[in-house]
Design an enzyme around this catalytic site. Sequence first.
Site, mmCIF file in Angstrom:
data_model
loop_
_atom_site.group_PDB
_atom_site.id
_atom_site.type_symbol
_atom_site.label_atom_id
_atom_site.label_comp_id
_atom_site.label_asym_id
_atom_site.label_seq_id
_atom_site.Cartn_x
_atom_site.Cartn_y
_atom_site.Cartn_z
ATOM 1 N N ARG A 17 0.806 -1.210 0.000
ATOM 2 C CA ARG A 17 0.000 0.000 0.000
ATOM 3 C C ARG A 17 0.846 1.271 0.000
ATOM 4 O O ARG A 17 0.742 2.115 -0.879
ATOM 5 C CB ARG A 17 -0.877 -0.016 1.253
ATOM 6 C CG ARG A 17 -2.237 0.584 1.121
ATOM 7 C CD ARG A 17 -2.995 0.256 2.411
ATOM 8 N NE ARG A 17 -2.494 -0.998 2.954
ATOM 9 C CZ ARG A 17 -2.959 -2.182 2.580
ATOM 10 N NH1 ARG A 17 -3.955 -2.259 1.751
ATOM 11 N NH2 ARG A 17 -2.438 -3.302 3.052
ATOM 12 N N THR A 18 1.716 1.390 0.997
ATOM 13 C CA THR A 18 2.454 2.641 1.159
ATOM 14 C C THR A 18 3.421 2.874 -0.016
ATOM 15 O O THR A 18 3.509 3.965 -0.553
ATOM 16 C CB THR A 18 3.218 2.641 2.496
ATOM 17 O OG1 THR A 18 2.293 2.376 3.547
ATOM 18 C CG2 THR A 18 3.879 3.973 2.745
ATOM 19 N N LYS A 60 24.625 -7.438 -0.309
ATOM 20 C CA LYS A 60 26.030 -7.781 -0.564
ATOM 21 C C LYS A 60 26.938 -7.250 0.544
ATOM 22 O O LYS A 60 28.151 -7.294 0.427
ATOM 23 C CB LYS A 60 26.494 -7.182 -1.896
ATOM 24 C CG LYS A 60 25.768 -7.710 -3.111
ATOM 25 C CD LYS A 60 26.274 -6.996 -4.350
ATOM 26 C CE LYS A 60 25.470 -7.409 -5.575
ATOM 27 N NZ LYS A 60 25.775 -6.536 -6.723
ATOM 28 N N ARG A 71 11.413 3.354 4.415
ATOM 29 C CA ARG A 71 10.779 2.513 5.436
ATOM 30 C C ARG A 71 11.822 1.528 5.947
ATOM 31 O O ARG A 71 12.542 0.923 5.157
ATOM 32 C CB ARG A 71 9.589 1.753 4.867
ATOM 33 C CG ARG A 71 9.118 0.651 5.833
ATOM 34 C CD ARG A 71 7.850 0.010 5.430
ATOM 35 N NE ARG A 71 6.727 0.916 5.629
ATOM 36 C CZ ARG A 71 5.454 0.526 5.517
ATOM 37 N NH1 ARG A 71 5.156 -0.709 5.193
ATOM 38 N NH2 ARG A 71 4.483 1.394 5.711
ATOM 39 N N HIS A 88 4.744 6.746 11.596
ATOM 40 C CA HIS A 88 4.317 6.566 10.202
ATOM 41 C C HIS A 88 3.494 7.811 9.860
ATOM 42 O O HIS A 88 2.271 7.757 9.793
ATOM 43 C CB HIS A 88 3.488 5.277 10.081
ATOM 44 C CG HIS A 88 3.207 4.855 8.672
ATOM 45 N ND1 HIS A 88 3.498 5.635 7.570
ATOM 46 C CD2 HIS A 88 2.664 3.707 8.174
ATOM 47 C CE1 HIS A 88 3.131 4.987 6.478
ATOM 48 N NE2 HIS A 88 2.628 3.820 6.814
#
Lengths: 207, 309
Positions: B61-62, B89, B111, B139
């Site tokens: 969604r975000t 890596k 995020r 958030h």
Amino acid sequence: MTSLRVQGGFFLARKGTKGCSRSKGRSWTPWPWSGPLRRIAHEIVERNRGTQQVVLVGIRTRGVPLAQRLHRHLQQIEPHPVPVGAIDITLYRDDLRLQKNRPVHATSLPCPLDGKHVVLVDDVLYTGRSIRAAMDALTDFGRPQTIQLAVLIDRGHRELPIRADYVGKNVPTARNEQVRVLLREVDGEDAVLLVAGEPVPRTQGDA
Amino acid sequence: MTAIDFRGRDLLGMAELSAAEIRYLLDAVPPFKEVSQRDIKKVPTLRGKTIVNLFFEPSTRTRTSFEIAGKRMSADVINVSVATSSLSKGESLRDMADNLAAMQVDLLVVRHQVAGVPHMLARYLSIPVINAGDGAHEHPTQALLDLFTIEERLGSLRDKTVLLVGDIANSRVARSNIFAMRKLGMRVRVCGPRTMLPPGLERLGVEVSSDFDEAIQDADVVMMLRIQRERHGEVLFPSPQEYAERYCLTAERLRRAKAEVLVLHPGPINRGLEIAPEVADGLASAILQQVTNGVAVRMALLYLILGGS
């Protein structure tokens, strides 16, 4: 020094610059609006052979009440109702990078524009950049048959190949002058202001 | 008071914003919602700007919402997901951020499962950073879209009572919302099993309850939080059935609330666990409206941060 200019029935106040003893006083004169708007309404009817396919779209801020006034004049000539919309061009401007954020206002178009004769309405035509942005915005909403431009005042100094189809009044100006149209609906009074020199801060809209 | 200006600023959390700034952001949203309703859902405003979505946690969604928002504003949006990035890596976060900045990226959306990572990157990088969720911390764009949706449906925010239900302790959505709602003069009540309520909530001006049936009675908004099974290191409730028994928003529970109550959920929803399907799909639910508004909120934010010089 403050002087009043009278041109062919239009009263324009020319406000003095620095050192003006009356610079704090408001030195403009109400302008008889209805004359040029009524004439423009007749020209719109004549050019589009009626108002059946005409849509008026005012450019925010001051183009919107002007479009509504034009609509009232059109009603007196042709009873057919003409849709009136409002367009905000902030998101289409080419000078966003150059200045601080402008608030974005709503765009509301009353009907699909495909095949219509869209008359853009604005208060002052200057560089033509606002009109360029408005045309870009309009074409995102459809494909009008024609886009026409009605302005209350054309002050010259175009920077793009753009001209108005309907002009209330041509006002020759110098580049360092400011032309301000005040409208009752937005500013509480009707007036045209010609200010020499430095740009004067204004709360909303632009020429 | 100086004029509010978000140009070039980070958005890291609601805790850092004033009530006036939150108000300014909310008021900027409606014209952008209109853009998404057009046939041609695109304006040229952010042409030439590059936005990188840097997501270290799964998100549909975000991430999609930020991507759509950026693209509707004509920015170029690049998604970097951790599974395919060079972090796997062994590159450090800082080196990776340096490399992204060296590619003249204009804005970073981050995020991360660890609280504070967007803040660290924001301090380190000269470009603006938007926090799209950091651990159990904040958030902020979710709180903005929740507030916008509440105001759209109820007409105003002030003096409205919001009930947040579920895993408050692990919820960044709850934290951001509590900060913002308190600043805007809303009443906030939280409800959930004691194991999911962090200590010190009262200091934030929040009422605490563990009886859902009682707490729901005069609520204007019920915001259900997702049970985050992936975040629970320890077992916070005996079984899903027992949790649902006490804290699932069922049609029967909803009848105890005001007639015009609004139901929100940040998604993704666990049907039958924290919310019953008939409630999630019912008339009181604004869950999909939240998603629609999320795009408009993020468009407005990108405009305010990246528009202008």
